[in-house]
Scaffold this motif. Structure first.
Motif, PDB file in Angstrom:
ATOM      1  N   ALA A  37       0.849  -1.202   0.000  1.00 27.15           N
ATOM      2  CA  ALA A  37       0.000   0.000   0.000  1.00 27.15           C
ATOM      3  C   ALA A  37       0.883   1.250   0.000  1.00 27.15           C
ATOM      4  O   ALA A  37       0.650   2.172  -0.785  1.00 27.15           O
ATOM      5  CB  ALA A  37      -0.918  -0.007   1.215  1.00 27.15           C
ATOM      6  N   LYS A  38       1.903   1.256   0.837  1.00 28.26           N
ATOM      7  CA  LYS A  38       2.785   2.438   0.889  1.00 28.26           C
ATOM      8  C   LYS A  38       3.529   2.620  -0.433  1.00 28.26           C
ATOM      9  O   LYS A  38       3.657   3.727  -0.953  1.00 28.26           O
ATOM     10  CB  LYS A  38       3.797   2.273   2.032  1.00 28.26           C
ATOM     11  N   SER A  39       4.042   1.522  -0.941  1.00 26.68           N
ATOM     12  CA  SER A  39       4.841   1.598  -2.153  1.00 26.68           C
ATOM     13  C   SER A  39       4.007   2.073  -3.342  1.00 26.68           C
ATOM     14  O   SER A  39       4.418   2.954  -4.096  1.00 26.68           O
ATOM     15  CB  SER A  39       5.431   0.215  -2.428  1.00 26.68           C
ATOM     16  N   PHE A  40       2.818   1.491  -3.510  1.00 25.15           N
ATOM     17  CA  PHE A  40       1.992   1.873  -4.656  1.00 25.15           C
ATOM     18  C   PHE A  40       1.294   3.211  -4.448  1.00 25.15           C
ATOM     19  O   PHE A  40       0.981   3.905  -5.408  1.00 25.15           O
ATOM     20  CB  PHE A  40       0.999   0.765  -5.000  1.00 25.15           C
ATOM     21  N   GLN A  41       1.070   3.552  -3.185  1.00 28.83           N
ATOM     22  CA  GLN A  41       0.507   4.874  -2.893  1.00 28.83           C
ATOM     23  C   GLN A  41       1.460   5.948  -3.413  1.00 28.83           C
ATOM     24  O   GLN A  41       1.048   6.924  -4.021  1.00 28.83           O
ATOM     25  CB  GLN A  41       0.358   5.015  -1.378  1.00 28.83           C
ATOM     26  N   ALA A  42       2.757   5.711  -3.202  1.00 21.80           N
ATOM     27  CA  ALA A  42       3.767   6.673  -3.649  1.00 21.80           C
ATOM     28  C   ALA A  42       3.750   6.796  -5.170  1.00 21.80           C
ATOM     29  O   ALA A  42       4.048   7.848  -5.723  1.00 21.80           O
ATOM     30  CB  ALA A  42       5.148   6.230  -3.166  1.00 21.80           C
ATOM     31  N   ARG A  43       3.398   5.718  -5.874  1.00 19.01           N
ATOM     32  CA  ARG A  43       3.362   5.759  -7.340  1.00 19.01           C
ATOM     33  C   ARG A  43       2.035   6.280  -7.862  1.00 19.01           C
ATOM     34  O   ARG A  43       1.937   6.671  -9.029  1.00 19.01           O
ATOM     35  CB  ARG A  43       3.602   4.354  -7.911  1.00 19.01           C
ATOM     36  N   GLY A  44       1.004   6.263  -7.010  1.00 18.89           N
ATOM     37  CA  GLY A  44      -0.291   6.835  -7.381  1.00 18.89           C
ATOM     38  C   GLY A  44      -0.987   6.151  -8.529  1.00 18.89           C
ATOM     39  O   GLY A  44      -1.663   6.793  -9.324  1.00 18.89           O
ATOM     40  N   GLU A  45      -0.828   4.827  -8.674  1.00 15.19           N
ATOM     41  CA  GLU A  45      -1.452   4.182  -9.831  1.00 15.19           C
ATOM     42  C   GLU A  45      -2.379   3.019  -9.477  1.00 15.19           C
ATOM     43  O   GLU A  45      -2.847   2.333 -10.370  1.00 15.19           O
ATOM     44  CB  GLU A  45      -0.389   3.715 -10.829  1.00 15.19           C
TER      45      GLU A  45
ATOM     46  N   ARG B  70      11.912  -2.182  -3.001  1.00 14.95           N
ATOM     47  CA  ARG B  70      12.731  -1.400  -2.066  1.00 14.95           C
ATOM     48  C   ARG B  70      11.876  -0.386  -1.300  1.00 14.95           C
ATOM     49  O   ARG B  70      12.016  -0.222  -0.094  1.00 14.95           O
ATOM     50  CB  ARG B  70      13.856  -0.696  -2.843  1.00 14.95           C
ATOM     51  N   GLN B  71      10.956   0.270  -2.035  1.00 19.07           N
ATOM     52  CA  GLN B  71      10.066   1.246  -1.390  1.00 19.07           C
ATOM     53  C   GLN B  71       9.195   0.573  -0.323  1.00 19.07           C
ATOM     54  O   GLN B  71       8.987   1.121   0.754  1.00 19.07           O
ATOM     55  CB  GLN B  71       9.135   1.887  -2.427  1.00 19.07           C
ATOM     56  N   ALA B  72       8.690  -0.620  -0.654  1.00 18.46           N
ATOM     57  CA  ALA B  72       7.834  -1.344   0.301  1.00 18.46           C
ATOM     58  C   ALA B  72       8.618  -1.691   1.565  1.00 18.46           C
ATOM     59  O   ALA B  72       8.129  -1.511   2.678  1.00 18.46           O
ATOM     60  CB  ALA B  72       7.282  -2.609  -0.346  1.00 18.46           C
ATOM     61  N   LEU B  73       9.839  -2.173   1.377  1.00 14.45           N
ATOM     62  CA  LEU B  73      10.654  -2.562   2.533  1.00 14.45           C
ATOM     63  C   LEU B  73      11.077  -1.342   3.343  1.00 14.45           C
ATOM     64  O   LEU B  73      11.130  -1.375   4.581  1.00 14.45           O
ATOM     65  CB  LEU B  73      11.877  -3.357   2.080  1.00 14.45           C
ATOM     66  N   GLU B  74      11.384  -0.268   2.639  1.00 12.01           N
ATOM     67  CA  GLU B  74      11.752   0.962   3.352  1.00 12.01           C
ATOM     68  C   GLU B  74      10.564   1.487   4.173  1.00 12.01           C
ATOM     69  O   GLU B  74      10.742   1.963   5.293  1.00 12.01           O
ATOM     70  CB  GLU B  74      12.237   2.028   2.371  1.00 12.01           C
ATOM     71  N   ALA B  75       9.362   1.380   3.598  1.00 11.79           N
ATOM     72  CA  ALA B  75       8.169   1.834   4.327  1.00 11.79           C
ATOM     73  C   ALA B  75       7.977   1.009   5.595  1.00 11.79           C
ATOM     74  O   ALA B  75       7.677   1.555   6.652  1.00 11.79           O
ATOM     75  CB  ALA B  75       6.940   1.706   3.422  1.00 11.79           C
ATOM     76  N   LEU B  76       8.166  -0.305   5.495  1.00 14.42           N
ATOM     77  CA  LEU B  76       8.030  -1.166   6.677  1.00 14.42           C
ATOM     78  C   LEU B  76       9.146  -0.860   7.686  1.00 14.42           C
ATOM     79  O   LEU B  76       8.906  -0.855   8.892  1.00 14.42           O
ATOM     80  CB  LEU B  76       8.086  -2.634   6.287  1.00 14.42           C
ATOM     81  N   GLY B  77      10.346  -0.602   7.184  1.00 15.10           N
ATOM     82  CA  GLY B  77      11.465  -0.272   8.072  1.00 15.10           C
ATOM     83  C   GLY B  77      11.206   1.003   8.835  1.00 15.10           C
ATOM     84  O   GLY B  77      11.509   1.105  10.032  1.00 15.10           O
ATOM     85  N   GLU B  78      10.587   1.981   8.153  1.00 23.36           N
ATOM     86  CA  GLU B  78      10.260   3.243   8.827  1.00 23.36           C
ATOM     87  C   GLU B  78       9.224   3.007   9.939  1.00 23.36           C
ATOM     88  O   GLU B  78       9.297   3.597  11.009  1.00 23.36           O
ATOM     89  CB  GLU B  78       9.715   4.263   7.831  1.00 23.36           C
ATOM     90  N   GLU B  79       8.253   2.118   9.653  1.00 27.72           N
ATOM     91  CA  GLU B  79       7.232   1.801  10.679  1.00 27.72           C
ATOM     92  C   GLU B  79       7.900   1.191  11.912  1.00 27.72           C
ATOM     93  O   GLU B  79       7.588   1.555  13.041  1.00 27.72           O
ATOM     94  CB  GLU B  79       6.230   0.786  10.144  1.00 27.72           C
ATOM     95  N   GLU B  80       8.820   0.252  11.647  1.00 27.56           N
ATOM     96  CA  GLU B  80       9.497  -0.426  12.771  1.00 27.56           C
ATOM     97  C   GLU B  80      10.337   0.554  13.566  1.00 27.56           C
ATOM     98  O   GLU B  80      10.489   0.423  14.772  1.00 27.56           O
ATOM     99  CB  GLU B  80      10.389  -1.545  12.250  1.00 27.56           C
ATOM    100  N   GLY B  81      10.860   1.570  12.868  1.00 25.18           N
ATOM    101  CA  GLY B  81      11.738   2.536  13.515  1.00 25.18           C
ATOM    102  C   GLY B  81      10.990   3.559  14.356  1.00 25.18           C
ATOM    103  O   GLY B  81      11.599   4.300  15.129  1.00 25.18           O
ATOM    104  N   ARG B  82       9.637   3.619  14.167  1.00 24.56           N
ATOM    105  CA  ARG B  82       8.868   4.614  14.922  1.00 24.56           C
ATOM    106  C   ARG B  82       8.824   4.286  16.394  1.00 24.56           C
ATOM    107  O   ARG B  82       8.749   3.145  16.771  1.00 24.56           O
ATOM    108  CB  ARG B  82       7.445   4.701  14.375  1.00 24.56           C
TER     109      ARG B  82
END
Lengths: 204, 82
Positions: A37-45, B70-82
Motif C-alpha cells: 500500500a505504501k509503495s503503490f501509494q507513492a506511485r499513485g497508480e 525497495r520502497q515497500a521494505l523501506e516503508a516497513l522499516g520506517e514503521e518499525e523505527g517509529r
C-alpha cells in the motif's frame, strides 16, 4: 506483542495447520498489505482493492511454493518480492492490453532521416547519420523479422512478459532472442569500426 | 515507425551494454530479495549479486520491480523505527 518471527518460524508456522497457520497468514497478509500500500501509494497508480487482491494471490502462491524459499534473504523480503512481482505483472497486463506488437514495429529496411536540431553540430549530425545507416543495414542483414519485432517493442517500452504473451513464448525465450539480436548488432558495429566511445559521443 | 535520434540512441545504448553472458529476467528476480537487502544495508555485492546489478542497469522492467520492492521494505522499516 510477539517478537518478529525468524525465517524458520515463518516456514514452520505456515506449514502447520489450524490456528498457528491462520495467525501466520494473518501476520504475513498485514505485512504485505502495509508494504505494498505504501509503495503503490507513492506511485499513485492503484487503489486499496487492487493491493488486497494482489496480496491474496501472493499468499496463495507463497503457500504453494514454500519449498522454493532458500534462505538467501529474510522470508518476509522473499514474500514481498513475490507480491511485488504479481502486482507489477497485473499492472503491465492492464497497461498494455490494447497494444499489439505490430503497432510498435518499425520498418526493418530503409534509412529514416531526421532533422538536425540546434544543439547538434554538423559533424555530430553526420556521425549520427552514418551510425544509423550502419545500424539499418545490420538490422536488415543480421536480424530476423521476429527479432526486429521484439526489439522495436522493447524499445517502445513493452515489457518482455507482454512481448512473450503476444509471441506465444515465455520471458526467458524472448530475453534470449533479444540478447542474440543485441549481440549481432554489437558485433556488426564493431566490425564496421565503431567503438563504444564513438557511438556514445555521436549521440551525447 | 522510423527510428528518430532518441530511439537510435536508446538502441545503440542497449546494444553497447550487451555482454556475452547475461542474467535473464527470471534469474534476476530469483535473486532480487537478497539483492535488495544487501542494497539496504550497504553491504558489498557478491559476484552473483553483481550480475543482478548489471541486469538492472540493462532491464528497466526488472529495475522497476526492484524500486517498488525497495520502497515497500523501506516503508516497513520506517514503521518499525517509529
Amino acid at each position: 506483542m510477539r517478537a518478529p518471527r525468524e525465517n524458520a518460524s515463518w516456514i514452520r508456522d505456515l506449514r502447520s495447520c489450524g490456528p498457528v497457520q491462520a495467525e501466520a497468514l494473518t501476520d504475513l497478509r498485514e505485512l504485505l498489505l502495509r508494504g505494498l500500500a505504501k509503495s503503490f501509494q507513492a506511485r499513485g497508480e492503484t487503489d486499496q482493492a487492487f493491493v488486497e487482491d494482489v496480496v491474496q494471490q501472493a499468499l496463495v502462491h507463497i503457500l504453494d511454493h514454500l519449498e522454493q524459499f532458500q534462505g538467501r534473504s529474510r522470508f518476509t523480503t522473499w514474500a514481498m518480492a513475490i507480491a511485488v512481482r504479481l502486482a507489477m505483472s497485473a499492472l503491465r497486463r492492464t497497461r498494455w492490453q490494447d497494444v499489439s506488437l505490430e503497432s510498435m514495429s518499425a520498418p526493418s529496411e530503409g534509412t529514416p532521416a531526421w532533422d538536425r536540431d540546434d544543439t547538434t553540430s554538423p559533424a555530430q549530425y553526420a556521425e549520427q547519420h552514418a551510425i544509423l545507416q550502419t545500424l539499418t543495414r545490420l538490422i536488415a542483414e543480421a536480424l530476423t523479422e521476429k527479432q526486429w519485432l521484439a526489439l522495436t517493442a522493447e524499445l517502445g517500452g513493452m515489457p518482455l512478459e507482454e512481448i512473450a504473451r503476444r509471441m506465444g513464448s515465455n520471458v526467458n525465450a524472448v530475453y534470449k532472442l533479444l540478447h542474440d539480436a543485441r549481440q549481432r548488432l554489437k558485433h556488426g558495429l564493431e566490425t564496421a569500426g565503431y567503438t563504444a566511445e564513438d557511438v556514445r559521443s555521436a549521440f551525447a | 515507425m522510423a527510428l528518430h535520434p532518441e530511439q537510435a540512441k536508446a538502441l545503440t545504448e542497449m546494444v553497447l551494454r550487451t555482454r556475452d553472458q547475461e542474467m535473464t529476467c527470471d534469474e534476476c528476480l530469483d535473486e532480487i530479495a537478497a539483492f535488495v537487502e544487501v542494497q539496504l544495508t550497504g553491504t558489498p555485492l557478491s559476484a552473483a549479486l553483481q550480475a543482478v546489478y548489471e541486469h538492472l542497469e540493462r532491464c528497466h522492467h526488472c529495475a522497476d520491480e526492484y524500486h517498488v520492492l525497495r520502497q515497500a521494505l523501506e516503508a516497513l522499516g520506517e514503521e518499525e523505527g517509529r
